[in-house]
Design a protein around this motif. Structure first.
Motif, mmCIF file in Angstrom:
data_model
loop_
_atom_site.group_PDB
_atom_site.id
_atom_site.type_symbol
_atom_site.label_atom_id
_atom_site.label_comp_id
_atom_site.label_asym_id
_atom_site.label_seq_id
_atom_site.Cartn_x
_atom_site.Cartn_y
_atom_site.Cartn_z
ATOM 1 N N ASP A 146 0.837 -1.192 0.000
ATOM 2 C CA ASP A 146 0.000 0.000 0.000
ATOM 3 C C ASP A 146 0.874 1.244 0.000
ATOM 4 N N CYS A 148 1.329 4.557 2.266
ATOM 5 C CA CYS A 148 0.986 5.245 3.508
ATOM 6 C C CYS A 148 1.115 6.746 3.253
ATOM 7 N N THR A 149 -0.006 7.472 3.291
ATOM 8 C CA THR A 149 0.027 8.907 3.010
ATOM 9 C C THR A 149 0.563 9.693 4.205
ATOM 10 N N MET A 162 -5.470 6.396 -2.154
ATOM 11 C CA MET A 162 -6.365 5.331 -1.678
ATOM 12 C C MET A 162 -6.784 4.417 -2.831
ATOM 13 N N THR A 165 -3.919 2.268 -3.857
ATOM 14 C CA THR A 165 -3.753 1.198 -2.873
ATOM 15 C C THR A 165 -4.760 0.078 -3.128
ATOM 16 N N GLN A 194 -6.780 2.680 3.902
ATOM 17 C CA GLN A 194 -6.124 3.985 3.865
ATOM 18 C C GLN A 194 -7.184 5.085 3.769
ATOM 19 N N SER A 196 -6.160 8.646 4.738
ATOM 20 C CA SER A 196 -5.700 9.772 5.543
ATOM 21 C C SER A 196 -6.706 10.056 6.665
ATOM 22 N N ARG A 202 -12.004 7.221 4.385
ATOM 23 C CA ARG A 202 -11.836 6.080 5.304
ATOM 24 C C ARG A 202 -13.031 5.133 5.189
ATOM 25 N N SER A 205 -12.763 3.284 1.844
ATOM 26 C CA SER A 205 -11.676 2.313 1.867
ATOM 27 C C SER A 205 -12.030 1.121 2.738
ATOM 28 N N GLY A 221 -1.775 4.307 7.760
ATOM 29 C CA GLY A 221 -1.822 5.743 7.542
ATOM 30 C C GLY A 221 -2.202 6.563 8.750
#
Length: 376
Positions: A146, A148-149, A162, A165, A194, A196, A202, A205, A221
């Protein structure tokens, strides 16, 4: 891998469960000591097993890929045999290292090209080869690749990241389906939520990850600089969507208070370098609060490091002696502090489990958080 939910707290979402893999059981909630390069820093495997006693530890794909390299690990028969560890191992796929190497990497749809922090050589991680690497490492639980932001992160970037990912996740699954196991035990696969700190991302995701039907699910994240309140808000949104019959892993978290508050939100698994990293700087976590052992106030305090501690170092050595070791820059000081802190983290999650099963977790947690917030 199997997951059995034993009990959920009546006043919160805290859960007690059991994960079963071919390398044994993991009682949740659990904290996983970080063994980035095949070692929990400064800890012998005998101390790790007999004193700290974790059901599972974490290794890192990025670091193990660079050193000792997959060829050595495959010749050894996988990481379990290489480091002489017969319990569970989970590997992080390297997504966090991609995030932390912001000045040394380039992200494209294909994958990530990065520059080694060891020798400056260039490498590429794709969803496909990261799955191959984790097959060779041979962890019991492996993670999807993935991005990670960072925090803060603008909405448009977080949304693009996202979706990428999610596309990478599909490629991970496709590759795993046609990639045989390397060793004589199974591997479970966890995708990563993910988005953020944006509620709608969220939620989207978490819904996508839940639809995959994996054996467990992770939340990434977070713990990257955002306020704790935002971490808890994102966790609550995600845990409300992820399936209840699968373990939930919050990656890279955190302080003892973070862990307790996220257990209350329905998280089962944690990892963080904090107990060992802070230990090497003289910070000790205890049930009564935090100790900076370098402070002069401990110079002639001959009481035990922690009378309530679960490891041998807690009552074998005094605060004055440990302070002396730090003042003298002796390696033993860092080792003692690391054993203590890891022992405390495992005590904390196991105590949380006891109170979930007993039905008084929320009351216990609220009292413990007040104690943990003290500076001794």
């Amino acid at each position: 891998m199997q997951f059995e939910l034993k009990k959920t707290d009546a006043q919160s979402k805290a859960r007690a469960g059991i994960i079963t893999t071919d390398h044994g059981t993991i009682e949740t909630p659990i904290f996983m000591p970080v063994g980035t390069v095949g070692t929990v820093k400064g800890i012998h495997q005998t101390e790790l097993k007999d004193e700290i006693n974790p059901d599972v530890i974490l290794g890192n794909t990025y670091h193990l890929y660079l050193r000792p390299k997959t060829k050595i690990l495959e010749q050894a028969g996988g990481l379990h045999k290489f480091m002489n560890w017969d319990r569970n191992i989970l590997t992080d796929s390297g997504g966090y290292q991609v995030y932390s190497l912001s000045g040394r990497r380039k992200i494209k749809e294909e994958g990530v090209k990065f520059k080694s922090h060891i020798d400056g050589s260039y490498h590429t991680f794709t969803p496909e080869n990261v799955m191959e690497i984790q097959r060779i490492i041979g962890a019991d639980i492996i993670m999807a690749f993935d991005e990670c932001t960072p925090y803060p992160c603008d909405y448009s970037y977080a949304k693009r990241s996202m979706h990428m990912t999610h596309r990478w996740l599909k490629r991970c699954i496709t590759h795993l389906e046609k990639t045989p196991l390397k060793y004589d035990y199974n591997q479970a696969f966890f995708p990563i939520v993910q988005g953020s700190t944006y509620k709608d991302l969220r939620k989207k995701s978490a819904e996508f990850i839940a639809s995959v039907g994996a054996e467990g699910n992770a939340i990434g994240g977070l713990s990257v600089g955002e306020p704790a309140e935002e971490m808890y808000e994102m966790t609550e949104i995600v845990t409300a969507i992820l399936p209840e019959d699968k373990p939930r892993y919050l990656m890279g978290v955190g302080t003892p208070i973070n862990i307790l508050e996220n257990i209350a939100l329905g998280i089962d698994m944690f990892d963080c370098v904090m107990p060992t990293r802070n230990a090497r700087n003289g910070m000790l976590f205890t049930a009564h609060g935090t100790i900076n052992i370098k402070n002069k106030k401990w110079e002639n305090d001959f009481s035990a490091i922690d009378e309530m501690g679960i490891t041998f170092v807690d009552t074998m050595y005094s605060k004055a002696y440990l302070r002396h070791l730090f003042a003298s820059k002796e390696l033993l000081g860092k080792q003692i502090a690391s054993i203590h802190n890891l022992g405390f983290y495992l005590w904390l999650v196991r105590e949380a489990r006891k109170h979930i099963l007993a039905g008084d977790f929320t009351e216990w947690k609220n009292g413990m958080v007040k104690q943990l917030d003290k500076r001794l």
